[in-house]
Design a protein around this motif. Structure first.
Motif: not given
Length: 488
Positions: A323-326, A481-488
């Motif tokens: 949570i909240p990465a799902w 928000i910024h981190a989740f916009n990055q691709e792994n």
């Protein structure tokens, strides 16, 4: 051509962003693999002598053969849950002048060298060497070893055929449980019957050819299935799926939490990553069956806490730690909506709490192993609700890695960071340490009471704790928000 494929695989693996970001986790996985390999090697070398000492009147090879049915079915179940299907980034290759059959053969050959296939060899090969040194017929042992290798490879390709079939998985579970019940209640000697079958292979090594035929058939079926799917238009075309709308009206009773809970239930059921994780609930519920029947753990009551925390908190741990990465795929959209962040987090807390209570109720039959077990499980349930749910939610404020929900959970480290490893300390070790200390200084009953009291304190101060956690989430909202916009 094969050498080119290997070079591409090597470069793709070590140049990926995921490898660069998760070197520490990859090192841990290597150490984990080495541990299992060394363990199997030790059992393979010393297993013969241990069985000879424990059962002097029985043949060690026959004893091993007697349990091969359970080993093979258990291996298939483990593969179904954990093993990834053979994949390769083939889209760029399909525009080149490369025969598709070579691509498919490489994918299948690559799967033959997976960790799941190699691990078993660390037992079978040393065990076979010991058998030959102990005077067993060399041709018979080699035929038996060849059969084991062929069965491992056959299980590999069979898993790829049945991996998406829940009926097949249910059948494997039924065979495993049915075999256990047959042996436990002594309905007939199933283990002895299977042992005689594999003993026949030892006495007639030529019969290994039949298993070679089985492997060829399974390989051909996999080849045919993959060959029909290796087309560029199939990879780039949009697939339209009809969504199955489940009746989730029961969640409406939860008021303004209902929309969030419905969204999470749909997310869990419709995506590979979350759906695969739900199988862990069954494994967690049966976790105690590995401990409680063992006499060595009877007096180690602090281990009851580990089992209680894990069995009642399996969903809490597997779902809550991400949570909240799902919601990372649409987190930016979610944060633009007009709702209170507190209610969003409260919905996660509610789902985890319901799961903890439900798993405790399903685990009540553990009272068969004594009232102390049930008492500790009850205290662990309260501790999970009052303490661990808040620990999990607070740990979520440090999640910065996006999760692709279309990938399976098995050996998938996407979304995993240092937080997921460090959070295990307060989740597991802290309650075990507190319980063990109080049990040693005072008594078992007081230790159970202390563990439950800590949980009740967390429940009593739930709203104040949630207010602090919510504030932390809101502070980190734009960073996430910024981190989740990055691709792994």
């Amino acid at each position: 051509m094969i050498s080119h494929f290997l070079k591409l695989e090597w470069k793709q693996y070590f140049r990926s962003a995921n490898w660069q970001k998760s070197i520490f986790l990859n090192i841990l996985l290597v150490l984990f693999a080495l541990y299992f390999m060394l363990s199997f090697l030790a059992i393979g070398i010393g297993g013969f002598f241990i069985l000879k000492e424990q059962f002097p009147d029985q043949d060690p090879l026959f004893l091993v053969n007697s349990f091969l049915l359970f080993a093979i079915v258990g291996d298939l179940i483990f593969r179904y849950i954990m093993q990834k299907l053979p994949v390769m980034n083939i889209k760029p290759l399909l525009t080149l002048n490369i025969p598709r059959n070579k691509i498919v053969h490489f994918i299948l050959a690559k799967s033959s060298f997976s960790f799941f296939n190699i691990m078993g060899l660390f037992f079978y090969i040393p065990f076979s060497v010991v058998l030959m040194k102990e005077g067993y017929e060399i041709t018979g042992v080699l035929g038996w070893l060849a059969t084991m290798i062929l069965l491992i490879q056959s299980a590999n390709f069979l898993n790829f055929l049945i991996n998406k079939n829940n009926i097949a998985f249910g059948g494997l579970i039924t065979i495993l449980l049915g075999g256990y019940l047959v042996q436990h209640f002594d309905l007939f000697n199933l283990a002895g019957l299977v042992g005689e079958g594999f003993d026949f292979i030892y006495q007639n090594p030529i019969t290994a050819v039949a298993f070679l035929g089985l492997l060829i058939i399974l390989y051909f079926l996999n080849y045919k299935q993959l060959r029909n799917e290796v087309y560029l238009d199939a990879l780039i075309s949009e697939k339209t799926k009809e969504a199955n709308a489940s009746d989730l009206s029961f969640a409406d009773k939860l008021g303004d939490l209902a929309p969030f809970i419905k969204n999470d239930l749909r997310l869990i059921w419709r995506n590979k990553r979350t759906k695969s994780s739900t199988w862990m609930i069954l494994m967690g519920l049966g976790y105690g069956l590995f401990f409680y029947p063992q006499p060595i753990y009877k007096d180690m009551v602090f281990m009851y806490v580990l089992v209680g925390i894990f069995s009642t908190g399996t969903f809490l741990i597997n779902f809550g730690q991400f949570i909240p990465a799902w919601d990372s795929g649409y987190y930016k959209m979610l944060m633009s909506q007009n709702f209170k962040y507190h209610r969003y987090l409260e919905s996660k807390f509610t789902m985890m709490t319901i799961s903890v209570v439900a798993l405790f109720v399903l685990g009540i039959p553990y009272v068969y192993f004594g009232w102390k077990v049930l008492a500790v499980h009850f205290a662990a349930m309260i501790y999970n609700i009052g303490v661990n749910t808040h620990v999990i939610l607070f740990g979520g404020t440090f999640n910065r890695k996006k999760i692709n929900l279309d990938e399976k959970a098995a050996f998938n480290l996407q979304g995993t960071g240092a937080v997921q490893w460090l959070i295990g300390l307060p989740l597991m070790l802290l309650p075990m340490g507190i319980f063990a200390l109080v049990n040693w200084l005072v008594s078992f009953e007081i230790a159970v009471l202390v563990l439950a009291t800590l949980g009740f304190i967390g429940i009593a101060f739930h709203q104040k704790i949630m207010a602090l956690i919510t504030k932390k989430y809101i502070t980190n909202k734009y960073v996430m928000i910024h981190a989740f916009n990055q691709e792994n």
